[in-house]
Design a protein around this motif. Structure first.
Motif, PDB file in Angstrom:
ATOM      1  N   MET A  97       0.680  -1.492  -0.101  1.00 12.08           N
ATOM      2  CA  MET A  97       0.113  -0.104  -0.234  1.00 12.08           C
ATOM      3  C   MET A  97       0.530   1.148   0.130  1.00 12.08           C
ATOM      4  N   GLU A  98       1.904   1.493   0.475  1.00 17.13           N
ATOM      5  CA  GLU A  98       2.423   2.435   0.348  1.00 17.13           C
ATOM      6  C   GLU A  98       3.441   2.715   0.069  1.00 17.13           C
ATOM      7  N   ALA A  99       3.948   1.486  -1.253  1.00 18.85           N
ATOM      8  CA  ALA A  99       4.193   1.917  -2.389  1.00 18.85           C
ATOM      9  C   ALA A  99       3.873   2.094  -3.113  1.00 18.85           C
ATOM     10  N   ALA A 100       2.441   1.796  -3.373  1.00 18.22           N
ATOM     11  CA  ALA A 100       1.279   2.176  -4.442  1.00 18.22           C
ATOM     12  C   ALA A 100       0.896   3.607  -4.055  1.00 18.22           C
ATOM     13  N   GLN A 101       1.126   4.685  -2.542  1.00 22.14           N
ATOM     14  CA  GLN A 101       0.716   5.005  -2.920  1.00 22.14           C
ATOM     15  C   GLN A 101       2.278   5.962  -3.148  1.00 22.14           C
TER      16      GLN A 101
ATOM     17  N   PHE B  28      -3.766   7.426   2.281  1.00 23.88           N
ATOM     18  CA  PHE B  28      -3.912   6.383   0.561  1.00 23.88           C
ATOM     19  C   PHE B  28      -3.469   4.980   2.147  1.00 23.88           C
ATOM     20  N   ALA B  29      -2.235   4.691   2.352  1.00 25.61           N
ATOM     21  CA  ALA B  29      -1.759   3.690   2.840  1.00 25.61           C
ATOM     22  C   ALA B  29      -2.312   3.199   4.922  1.00 25.61           C
TER      23      ALA B  29
ATOM     24  N   PRO C 269      -8.226  -2.786  -0.910  1.00 28.59           N
ATOM     25  CA  PRO C 269      -7.554  -2.232  -2.160  1.00 28.59           C
ATOM     26  C   PRO C 269      -7.451  -3.655  -3.155  1.00 28.59           C
ATOM     27  N   ASP C 270      -7.804  -4.417  -4.002  1.00 26.65           N
ATOM     28  CA  ASP C 270      -7.028  -5.140  -4.853  1.00 26.65           C
ATOM     29  C   ASP C 270      -6.295  -4.387  -6.137  1.00 26.65           C
ATOM     30  N   LEU C 271      -4.792  -4.203  -5.632  1.00 30.60           N
ATOM     31  CA  LEU C 271      -3.724  -3.235  -6.556  1.00 30.60           C
ATOM     32  C   LEU C 271      -3.324  -3.808  -7.812  1.00 30.60           C
ATOM     33  N   SER C 272      -3.311  -4.863  -8.006  1.00 31.39           N
ATOM     34  CA  SER C 272      -3.637  -5.229  -9.330  1.00 31.39           C
ATOM     35  C   SER C 272      -4.999  -4.925 -10.801  1.00 31.39           C
TER      36      SER C 272
END
Length: 450
Positions: A9-13, A45-46, A86-89
């Motif tokens: 989640m942190e990487a996605a943010q 977000f995260a 969230p499904d980050l895919s």
């Protein structure tokens, strides 16, 4: 406890921030396929999604009119929460909303177990059953819909967009004077939905857009996003798009056709057999047989509203009987002429109001039972498919269909007892509300003379 991958989640943010995305729309399907969710600031977000984002569980018991149906574990239990993760895919930029990304959520109970009412989880259950057969289900969705524009003279305030006769399979301004369809097609392609073709359908203001086939969960995700995106794009133009089964008395309904096949893990098309009858394998024939055997029950999920059954009938190009045929559009299950990797069946039963996850799950559950039990289909339809002497009729109304779903213990068991209980409670409430509502037809029919 619910476990969320904090590092992911942190990487996605961080990645979203680099891309100048400041809002993530966290969304999931309710029972009828409408989108529910929240807009989350990327800056937090995260942290926000770290323990899941809470929603009231009774969203799965909330009707289109805002009534809250008392599902098991809902209103009478004090309106407890479910948690969306969230499904980050599925993270995808929204082309028509700068700075916004969209992500589909998986829904869990607070103890970390999957929510059984979640349509996405219902579909996952069935996909997992195919994995036990060492098969990968492939789905290609086709959806029809109407576009309408406001009208002061129309009884309900809306008229069909682009009125004109005989415009089926036309493209361009002829049946689409504001080029709404082409504009939507381009935006949907930029949204990553893998749309491939669009055309005007039989009725004025009615269109169809086809999505490319893919693995079942991905195909249902794209169909879910597609329906909600089409409605959003229409709103942006001051129009309304509807996937209602039959919105007009004087025109046909809108279908939701599902192309289905199964592949081996290494990509071999398992419905194809050049030596088999009609070029179909035993797996393909058994899938057909399973769908026919469980047709009354799956009708409730593929035709889920009171309005759905006004689309059926002879000469409608919507199925009426429980039958199958080779390249026959009057059959409930059509076998397209292609073979090899394109060998597949097309279920023509569903209407556009069906929840993509539940429609796909119903089709696949019935096919799974046929394949597992090595069922053999009856003789295929020859000729026109509305002769009641040739095959049994499908349920003619929603009460009959939901009774068939409840009675089909094998199918209900695959979809999940808790889901079935929630769906039945929701639909019975819908029927109760409809039965007590005075319709326009009744007033027109009785008021003057009686």
């Amino acid at each position: 406890m619910l476990a969320v991958d904090a590092h992911a989640m942190e990487a996605a943010q961080a990645e979203l921030t680099e891309q100048n995305i400041d809002v993530v729309r966290l969304a999931y399907s309710d029972l009828i396929g409408a989108e529910r969710g929240r807009d989350l600031l990327v800056r937090h977000f995260a942290r926000t999604v770290g323990d899941g984002v809470a929603f009231c569980r009774s969203i799965y018991g909330t009707s289109p009119m805002g009534d809250v149906v008392d599902i098991d574990g809902g209103l009478s239990a004090g309106l407890p929460d479910v948690l969306a993760v969230p499904d980050l895919s599925t993270l995808q930029h929204v082309p028509w909303e700068p700075g916004v990304a969209h992500v589909i959520a998986d829904v869990f109970n607070p103890d970390g177990t999957p929510s059984q009412e979640s349509p996405r989880n219902v579909l996952r259950r069935v996909v997992d059953r195919f994995a036990t057969l060492d098969m990968k289900p492939i789905i290609g969705p086709e959806l029809e819909f109407y576009v309408m524009q406001e009208s002061a003279s129309a009884p309900n305030g809306w008229k069909r967009y682009g009125e004109g006769t005989g415009n089926v399979y036309t493209a361009g301004y002829k049946g689409d004077p504001e080029n709404t369809l082409l504009a939507s097609l381009r935006k949907l392609e930029a949204y990553g939905l893998d749309v491939v073709a669009a055309n005007h359908e039989f009725a004025s203001g009615q269109f169809e857009i086809n999505l490319w086939h893919s693995e079942a969960l991905d195909a249902a995700d794209r169909a879910f996003r597609f329906k909600n995106a089409i409605q959003e794009l229409a709103r942006m133009q001051g129009k309304m798009a509807t996937f209602m089964a039959k919105p007009f008395n004087d025109e046909g309904g809108s279908g939701f056709h599902l192309h289905f096949s199964a592949w081996s893990p290494d990509g071999v098309a398992l419905f194809d057999d050049p030596q088999g009858e009609d070029g179909l394998s035993q797996v393909g024939r058994s899938a057909i047989a399973g769908i026919l055997a469980h047709a009354p029950a799956i009708t409730a999920l593929l035709n889920p509203t009171v309005n759905s059954y006004k689309r059926f009938g002879p000469d409608t190009l919507a199925p009426w009987l429980i039958d199958w045929g080779l390249d026959n559009r009057s059959a409930m299950v059509r076998i397209p002429p292609e073979r090899g990797r394109a060998a597949r069946l097309e279920l023509r039963l569903g209407d556009a109001s069906a929840n993509p996850y539940l429609a796909t799950a119903a089709l696949m559950a019935a096919a799974y039972l046929g394949i597992r039990d090595k069922l053999e289909p009856p003789a295929k339809l020859e000729g026109y498919g509305y002769d009641v002497t040739k095959a049994a009729k499908l349920p003619a109304d929603l009460p009959t269909a939901i009774a068939a779903l409840e009675a089909d213990a094998e199918l209900a068991g695959l979809l999940g007892p808790q889901f079935i209980a929630t769906f039945l409670a929701y639909k019975r409430n819908e029927l109760e509300r409809f039965a007590s509502w005075v319709t326009d037809w009744e007033f027109r029919e009785y008021s003057y003379h009686l």
